[in-house]
Design a protein around this motif. Structure first.
Motif, PDB file in Angstrom:
ATOM      1  N   MET A  43      89.204 -21.581  10.000  1.00 56.42           N
ATOM      2  CA  MET A  43      87.891 -20.944   9.827  1.00 56.42           C
ATOM      3  C   MET A  43      88.040 -19.650   9.035  1.00 56.42           C
ATOM      4  SD  MET A  43      85.427 -19.352  12.762  1.00 56.42           S
ATOM      5  CE  MET A  43      84.100 -18.258  12.299  1.00 56.42           C
ATOM      6  N   THR A  44      87.109 -19.399   8.149  1.00 63.17           N
ATOM      7  CA  THR A  44      87.095 -18.109   7.471  1.00 63.17           C
ATOM      8  C   THR A  44      86.590 -17.061   8.440  1.00 63.17           C
ATOM      9  OG1 THR A  44      84.946 -18.764   6.604  1.00 63.17           O
ATOM     10  CG2 THR A  44      86.813 -18.996   5.139  1.00 63.17           C
ATOM     11  N   PRO A  45      87.354 -15.979   8.680  1.00 68.25           N
ATOM     12  CA  PRO A  45      87.079 -15.098   9.819  1.00 68.25           C
ATOM     13  C   PRO A  45      85.817 -14.280   9.693  1.00 68.25           C
ATOM     14  CG  PRO A  45      88.857 -14.233   8.472  1.00 68.25           C
ATOM     15  CD  PRO A  45      88.568 -15.593   7.945  1.00 68.25           C
ATOM     16  N   HIS A  46      85.259 -14.132   8.481  1.00 67.51           N
ATOM     17  CA  HIS A  46      84.119 -13.235   8.327  1.00 67.51           C
ATOM     18  C   HIS A  46      82.793 -13.933   8.541  1.00 67.51           C
ATOM     19  CE1 HIS A  46      85.033 -15.075   4.419  1.00 67.51           C
ATOM     20  NE2 HIS A  46      83.715 -15.098   4.246  1.00 67.51           N
ATOM     21  N   ARG A  47      82.782 -15.250   8.819  1.00 61.83           N
ATOM     22  CA  ARG A  47      81.516 -15.964   8.912  1.00 61.83           C
ATOM     23  C   ARG A  47      81.241 -16.437  10.324  1.00 61.83           C
ATOM     24  NH1 ARG A  47      81.959 -20.314   4.399  1.00 61.83           N
ATOM     25  NH2 ARG A  47      83.945 -19.398   3.868  1.00 61.83           N
ATOM     26  N   ARG A  48      79.991 -16.376  10.716  1.00 61.75           N
ATOM     27  CA  ARG A  48      79.521 -16.962  11.970  1.00 61.75           C
ATOM     28  C   ARG A  48      78.525 -18.036  11.601  1.00 61.75           C
ATOM     29  NH1 ARG A  48      79.874 -14.585  16.662  1.00 61.75           N
ATOM     30  NH2 ARG A  48      77.735 -15.070  17.199  1.00 61.75           N
ATOM     31  N   ARG A  49      78.712 -19.238  12.174  1.00 64.30           N
ATOM     32  CA  ARG A  49      77.976 -20.378  11.650  1.00 64.30           C
ATOM     33  C   ARG A  49      77.344 -21.215  12.756  1.00 64.30           C
ATOM     34  NH1 ARG A  49      81.294 -21.648   7.215  1.00 64.30           N
ATOM     35  NH2 ARG A  49      80.480 -23.767   7.226  1.00 64.30           N
ATOM     36  N   THR A  50      76.417 -22.069  12.362  1.00 67.48           N
ATOM     37  CA  THR A  50      75.658 -22.882  13.309  1.00 67.48           C
ATOM     38  C   THR A  50      75.714 -24.344  12.908  1.00 67.48           C
ATOM     39  OG1 THR A  50      74.177 -21.052  13.657  1.00 67.48           O
ATOM     40  CG2 THR A  50      73.392 -23.190  14.359  1.00 67.48           C
ATOM     41  N   THR A  51      75.656 -25.224  13.883  1.00 70.20           N
ATOM     42  CA  THR A  51      75.718 -26.662  13.643  1.00 70.20           C
ATOM     43  C   THR A  51      74.392 -27.226  13.176  1.00 70.20           C
ATOM     44  OG1 THR A  51      77.381 -26.891  15.315  1.00 70.20           O
ATOM     45  CG2 THR A  51      76.156 -28.859  14.791  1.00 70.20           C
ATOM     46  N   GLY A  62      76.442 -34.828 -10.684  1.00 69.85           N
ATOM     47  CA  GLY A  62      76.044 -35.821  -9.683  1.00 69.85           C
ATOM     48  C   GLY A  62      77.162 -36.236  -8.776  1.00 69.85           C
ATOM     49  N   THR A  63      78.428 -35.898  -9.107  1.00 71.11           N
ATOM     50  CA  THR A  63      79.557 -36.399  -8.323  1.00 71.11           C
ATOM     51  C   THR A  63      80.348 -35.326  -7.597  1.00 71.11           C
ATOM     52  OG1 THR A  63      80.952 -36.325 -10.291  1.00 71.11           O
ATOM     53  CG2 THR A  63      79.838 -38.410  -9.790  1.00 71.11           C
ATOM     54  N   GLY A  64      80.418 -34.113  -8.157  1.00 71.55           N
ATOM     55  CA  GLY A  64      81.237 -33.100  -7.512  1.00 71.55           C
ATOM     56  C   GLY A  64      80.917 -31.706  -7.988  1.00 71.55           C
ATOM     57  N   GLY A  65      81.268 -30.726  -7.214  1.00 77.51           N
ATOM     58  CA  GLY A  65      81.045 -29.334  -7.533  1.00 77.51           C
ATOM     59  C   GLY A  65      81.079 -28.509  -6.274  1.00 77.51           C
ATOM     60  N   THR A  66      80.772 -27.214  -6.400  1.00 75.33           N
ATOM     61  CA  THR A  66      80.764 -26.300  -5.260  1.00 75.33           C
ATOM     62  C   THR A  66      79.445 -25.550  -5.223  1.00 75.33           C
ATOM     63  OG1 THR A  66      83.160 -25.993  -5.405  1.00 75.33           O
ATOM     64  CG2 THR A  66      81.924 -24.373  -4.135  1.00 75.33           C
ATOM     65  N   VAL A  67      78.847 -25.487  -4.050  1.00 70.94           N
ATOM     66  CA  VAL A  67      77.618 -24.721  -3.840  1.00 70.94           C
ATOM     67  C   VAL A  67      77.903 -23.687  -2.762  1.00 70.94           C
ATOM     68  CG1 VAL A  67      75.224 -24.800  -3.061  1.00 70.94           C
ATOM     69  CG2 VAL A  67      76.119 -26.609  -4.544  1.00 70.94           C
ATOM     70  N   ALA A  68      77.485 -22.445  -3.016  1.00 66.68           N
ATOM     71  CA  ALA A  68      77.666 -21.359  -2.054  1.00 66.68           C
ATOM     72  C   ALA A  68      76.311 -20.751  -1.714  1.00 66.68           C
ATOM     73  CB  ALA A  68      78.591 -20.292  -2.617  1.00 66.68           C
ATOM     74  N   ILE A  83      79.675 -14.493   1.114  1.00 61.22           N
ATOM     75  CA  ILE A  83      79.475 -15.945   1.156  1.00 61.22           C
ATOM     76  C   ILE A  83      79.192 -16.339   2.596  1.00 61.22           C
ATOM     77  CG2 ILE A  83      80.527 -18.207   0.823  1.00 61.22           C
ATOM     78  CD1 ILE A  83      82.149 -17.064  -1.452  1.00 61.22           C
ATOM     79  N   ARG A  84      77.970 -16.789   2.839  1.00 60.99           N
ATOM     80  CA  ARG A  84      77.582 -17.177   4.193  1.00 60.99           C
ATOM     81  C   ARG A  84      77.973 -18.624   4.492  1.00 60.99           C
ATOM     82  NH1 ARG A  84      74.504 -14.416   7.665  1.00 60.99           N
ATOM     83  NH2 ARG A  84      75.588 -12.788   6.525  1.00 60.99           N
ATOM     84  N   ASP A  85      77.934 -19.474   3.462  1.00 62.33           N
ATOM     85  CA  ASP A  85      78.334 -20.869   3.640  1.00 62.33           C
ATOM     86  C   ASP A  85      78.740 -21.424   2.298  1.00 62.33           C
ATOM     87  OD1 ASP A  85      78.838 -23.217   4.980  1.00 62.33           O
ATOM     88  OD2 ASP A  85      76.781 -23.942   4.881  1.00 62.33           O
ATOM     89  N   LEU A  86      79.585 -22.461   2.333  1.00 62.67           N
ATOM     90  CA  LEU A  86      80.099 -23.020   1.090  1.00 62.67           C
ATOM     91  C   LEU A  86      80.452 -24.477   1.309  1.00 62.67           C
ATOM     92  CD1 LEU A  86      82.582 -21.422  -1.397  1.00 62.67           C
ATOM     93  CD2 LEU A  86      83.174 -23.620  -0.370  1.00 62.67           C
ATOM     94  N   VAL A  87      80.110 -25.310   0.296  1.00 68.61           N
ATOM     95  CA  VAL A  87      80.508 -26.708   0.339  1.00 68.61           C
ATOM     96  C   VAL A  87      81.031 -27.141  -1.010  1.00 68.61           C
ATOM     97  CG1 VAL A  87      78.119 -27.469  -0.075  1.00 68.61           C
ATOM     98  CG2 VAL A  87      79.787 -29.091   0.789  1.00 68.61           C
ATOM     99  N   GLY A  88      82.229 -27.700  -0.995  1.00 68.82           N
ATOM    100  CA  GLY A  88      82.783 -28.322  -2.190  1.00 68.82           C
ATOM    101  C   GLY A  88      82.832 -29.818  -1.960  1.00 68.82           C
ATOM    102  N   PHE A  89      82.313 -30.585  -2.930  1.00 68.97           N
ATOM    103  CA  PHE A  89      82.249 -32.037  -2.747  1.00 68.97           C
ATOM    104  C   PHE A  89      82.869 -32.733  -3.941  1.00 68.97           C
ATOM    105  CE2 PHE A  89      78.383 -30.689  -4.788  1.00 68.97           C
ATOM    106  CZ  PHE A  89      77.985 -31.702  -5.656  1.00 68.97           C
ATOM    107  N   GLY A  90      83.230 -34.000  -3.733  1.00 69.27           N
ATOM    108  CA  GLY A  90      83.895 -34.732  -4.798  1.00 69.27           C
ATOM    109  C   GLY A  90      85.261 -34.145  -5.086  1.00 69.27           C
TER     110      GLY A  90
END
Length: 820
Positions: free
Chosen positions: A1-9, A125-131, A153-160
């Motif tokens: 886990m990145t220590p600076h973030r608090r997250r929710t499901t 359409g296949t891959g990248g990173t969104v923050a 950065i509160r949340d981040l997703v890298g796909f593909g």
């Protein structure tokens, strides 16, 4: 886990019967802040339905996005790559979505609903990173490690094929699929799945002009649970549901946690406990956490194979799915567990309207199932509880809160009528990791001393179950396997034993153990009726129907154990016609000791030819021995056919008497509705066939007695029904058959233990004129024990067969002390 973030499901749809919400792993810390819920970059591309790319955010509570941004980076950034920024404004409503439209392509036919923010980023359409970023300044990090250290950065997703990601990358998307969040463990591959795009804006609007979803409601647990078995809020989104975490299930495919309201209402019908379902991901909450939970109210029905929600008789579990939560504080006292005393649970099991009881208002002071339903999800407790159902292979056992209820002589709860289901029984499972506390391996009559407590759950395997977060100490009881006495010289000993799918595929250890029981525990009966003998290759489903090798191994094992050299008789069934395990060709068979009894072999008996009763010189005899009773009658469809044999006792000499033994294995109770179900009284659909089978056997017995008034008749085997059942009552009658078991104390009348009920499925009935000559013993060696050679207890009857000459029979009874 990145220590600076608090997250929710966040939630995702998984499974066919309920919405599944997966929660963060132990490293993630829930918070009210927003997360990225879904990313789609195929808008307007070839084959796409949607015209526009989008990013969707979500949060369990309202979050202002003023000054925030979403930013996009290509999957494989170069040193000169730059993050593309879309500024945000407004807020995410509690429990809702926030839709960010991006670039529009030339294809597609369906527009997004009105977005909450709009950018111009043309995402892959296949891959990248969104923050998701808490300011609107372009990021400069170009590696996963560097981005993990950026506090905005509160949340981040890298796909593909994304290089910048949390953990490993989420699956690749496509022109027709997005990646949507199912969990939040800071590992994108575990947290996202690819599937059909489902854009939704903050008003709940969907593509194609879909109507906004209903606004989420604030609710307390008792409002969710309601006063019947079904939630009045089922299908609705609820927010700010307060509760204290009372237990966590951190294993299996049904993980989650229970909460209980520390400020209950005054209505005894409404439960104050609730399960929050998180699927296959362990929720990051602790015992004593005070939480506010948002989610969708659902009724989950545990289903057997082939069942649907419409067809199942099981009750449902009210729970929250798609859950998000905020931990407000930790270390709080959990609500006290309610102690189940001997008089706490009502004796009557349920109302009996002759149908579904789900819509009926609960009456917890009157009915046991209503009592438990009014406490679904709440903490319950049993102290110094006696075990009434041994530990099974799935690490569960049964105890009773009513130690005096229908007590057997060995510590069980005797099932004596349909009207008395022994409502003190409750199933115990454990939430404690087995490495920390192994589940107790207990037998009937053992005890769990001290306190066993935890939230109340429901399972199709037994109904209401206490999920123990604290287990009492296991103390072994005095119960040991029994042995019966040896038959006397003048007594014929006839036994029945269900050997549970015995075949040549079984280990020699199983053969030896069953054989040892015949010799040592049953004292080598003269005749043994065996149920569940399989063919010579067991469950292999082919044309083999013979069972000679199975019976040879068994009789060899008996001889090796010091028993007699038994002979056997049986009839091979038609392939796959007698039910049981597919390919096993289950059947009944006779073993007999030729030094004590002889078998009258008459040809003509086969799988389909019915045996008949003939009269010769004033005595009954069989047309074929061994033979089968009406084997082609529809009553025996997919069921074992009774085997009839004509024996002579003693084996030799002038005073031989004919004895007719009918070995049975009636159809099973498969398909019957459970005692704990939503249909009351439960429908016993299998009973119809057993009654029909009993009528055929009774008719055959009547023909024997008609041919010979004093005929020595024994009907025995696994009848798969109770002493008080219509099937067994069809067999007995003053001029037909009598049940020696009726002369035993009520606490000794059982041969099987199911869901904590000691009950009789196996029976030995004798001709009514033999009753006073008969001595029955149920030999308890299996059913009450965790370690079983079979799931049934055998039983044996010892009796003096009649000669058929009244004055001689009277003299024998006098000489042997059977009459004054």
């Amino acid at each position: 886990m990145t220590p600076h973030r608090r997250r929710t499901t966040l939630s995702a749809l998984a499974g066919t019967t309920l919405l599944v919400a997966l929660a963060p792993a132990a490293a993630a810390a829930p918070s009210p802040d927003a997360v990225i819920a879904e990313v789609y970059g195929g808008g307007g591309n070839a084959g796409a339905t949607l015209t526009t790319d989008f990013i969707e955010l979500s949060s369990p509570s309202a979050v202002s996005l003023d000054g925030w941004s979403v930013q996009y980076l290509p999957a494989s950034p170069s040193p000169t790559s730059r993050w593309q920024v879309t500024k945000l404004s407004g807020s995410i409503p509690a429990g809702k979505r926030y839709l960010v439209a991006q670039a529009k392509g030339g294809g597609g036919t369906v527009a997004l609903p009105t977005p909450d923010a709009t950018g111009t980023t043309n995402m892959s359409g296949t891959g990248g990173t969104v923050a998701l970023v808490t300011n609107d300044q372009p990021l400069t990090c170009l590696t996963a490690a560097d981005c993990a250290a950026v506090p905005v950065i509160r949340d981040l997703v890298g796909f593909g094929a994304a290089v910048v990601r949390e953990g490993t990358a989420a699956p690749a998307a496509s022109n027709t699929t997005s990646v949507a969040r199912k969990a939040d463990t800071d590992d994108n591959s575990a947290d996202f799945t690819a599937g059909e795009p489902t854009p939704e804006n903050s008003k709940g609007e969907r593509p194609g002009g879909g109507e906004p979803g209903p606004a989420p409601e604030k609710a307390r647990i008792h409002q969710i649970q309601g006063t019947t078995r079904l939630s009045p809020l089922v299908g609705k989104q609820v927010i700010d549901v307060p509760g204290v975490v009372t237990a966590v299930r951190a294993f299996g495919s049904s993980r989650g946690f229970w909460i209980q309201d520390a400020q209950p209402d005054t209505d005894p019908r409404t439960s104050e406990g609730l399960f929050v379902f998180t699927g296959t991901t362990t929720p990051n909450v602790k015992l004593g956490d005070a939480v506010l939970v948002a989610g969708k109210v659902a009724e989950f029905y545990p289903l057997a194979s082939g069942e649907t929600v419409a067809t199942t008789a099981n009750q449902s579990i009210t729970q929250l799915t798609g859950a998000q939560w905020t931990v407000q504080s930790g270390g709080n006292a959990v609500p006290a567990a309610e102690l189940l005393k001997p008089d706490t649970v009502p004796v009557s099991i349920a109302p009996s309207p002759g149908g579904n009881i789900e819509a009926l208002a609960l009456e917890p002071a009157k009915y046991a199932l209503d009592f438990y339903e009014s406490r679904e999800g709440m903490r319950l407790r049993v102290d110094d509880a006696r075990v009434v159902g041994a530990t099974d292979d799935f690490n569960a056992l049964w105890v009773t809160s009513k130690p005096g209820q229908n007590l057997t002589v060995r510590g069980g709860s005797n099932y004596q009528s349909y009207a008395d289901a022994n409502t003190g029984r409750i199933k115990i499972e454990s939430l404690i990791p087995f490495a920390e506390r192994p589940f107790p391996v207990a037998n009937v009559g053992d005890r769990l001393t001290g306190t066993t407590e935890g939230p109340l759950d429901y399972s199709r395997f037994g109904g209401y179950v206490l999920q123990a977060s604290a287990l009492g100490e296991h103390v072994a009881g005095p119960v040991a396997p029994e042995s019966t006495r040896k038959q006397r010289e003048h007594e014929l000993a006839t036994a029945t034993y269900n050997v549970e799918n015995l075949s040549t595929k079984d280990t020699q250890a199983k053969f030896d153990r069953l054989a040892g029981a015949v010799v040592r525990n049953l004292a080598s009966p003269d005749i043994v009726a065996l149920e569940e003998i399989q063919d010579d290759n067991g469950s292999t489903n082919d044309s083999v129907v013979s069972a000679g090798e199975t019976l040879r191994r068994f009789t060899d094992a008996i001889a090796a154990a010091g028993g007699p050299r038994y002979e056997w008789r049986q009839i091979n069934p038609v392939d796959d016609a007698d039910g049981g395990q597919p390919g096993g060709n289950i059947r009944v068979a006779f073993l007999f000791n030729p030094k004590r009894v002889s078998f009258v072999d008459r040809p003509g008996g086969d799988a389909v030819t019915p045996v008949t009763v003939q009269r010769e010189h004033g005595r009954a005899k069989l047309s074929a021995s061994p033979g089968r009773i009406s084997p082609t009658d529809p009553a025996w469809q997919a069921s074992r056919k009774p085997l009839v044999g004509e024996f002579r006792f003693p084996a030799q000499g002038p005073l031989q008497r004919s004895v007719f033994v009918i070995a049975n294995h009636f159809n099973s109770k498969g398909g019957d509705q459970p005692l704990h179900g939503r249909i009351q009284p439960p429908v016993r659909s299998s009973e119809t066939q057993r009654v029909a089978q009993a009528k055929l056997v009774r008719g055959f017995v009547d023909s024997l007695i008609k041919a010979e008034r004093n005929a020595n008749v024994v009907v025995l085997g696994d009848l798969n029904d109770f002493v008080f059942s219509p099937a067994v009552q069809t067999l007995v009658g003053p001029k037909a058959l009598a049940a020696p078991m009726d002369r035993l104390p009520s606490g000794e009348r059982y041969s099987y233990v199911y869901e904590g009920n000691s009950q009789t499925l196996d029976h030995i009935l004798v001709g009514s004129r033999l009753l006073k000559r008969a001595d029955l013993d149920v030999v308890h060696i299996n059913a009450e024990f965790h370690d079983q050679a079979s799931d049934h207890d055998p039983q044996v009857v010892r009796f003096l067969p009649r000669t058929g000459v009244d004055w001689l029979d009277d003299l024998e009874e006098f000489l042997h002390g059977l009459i004054p």
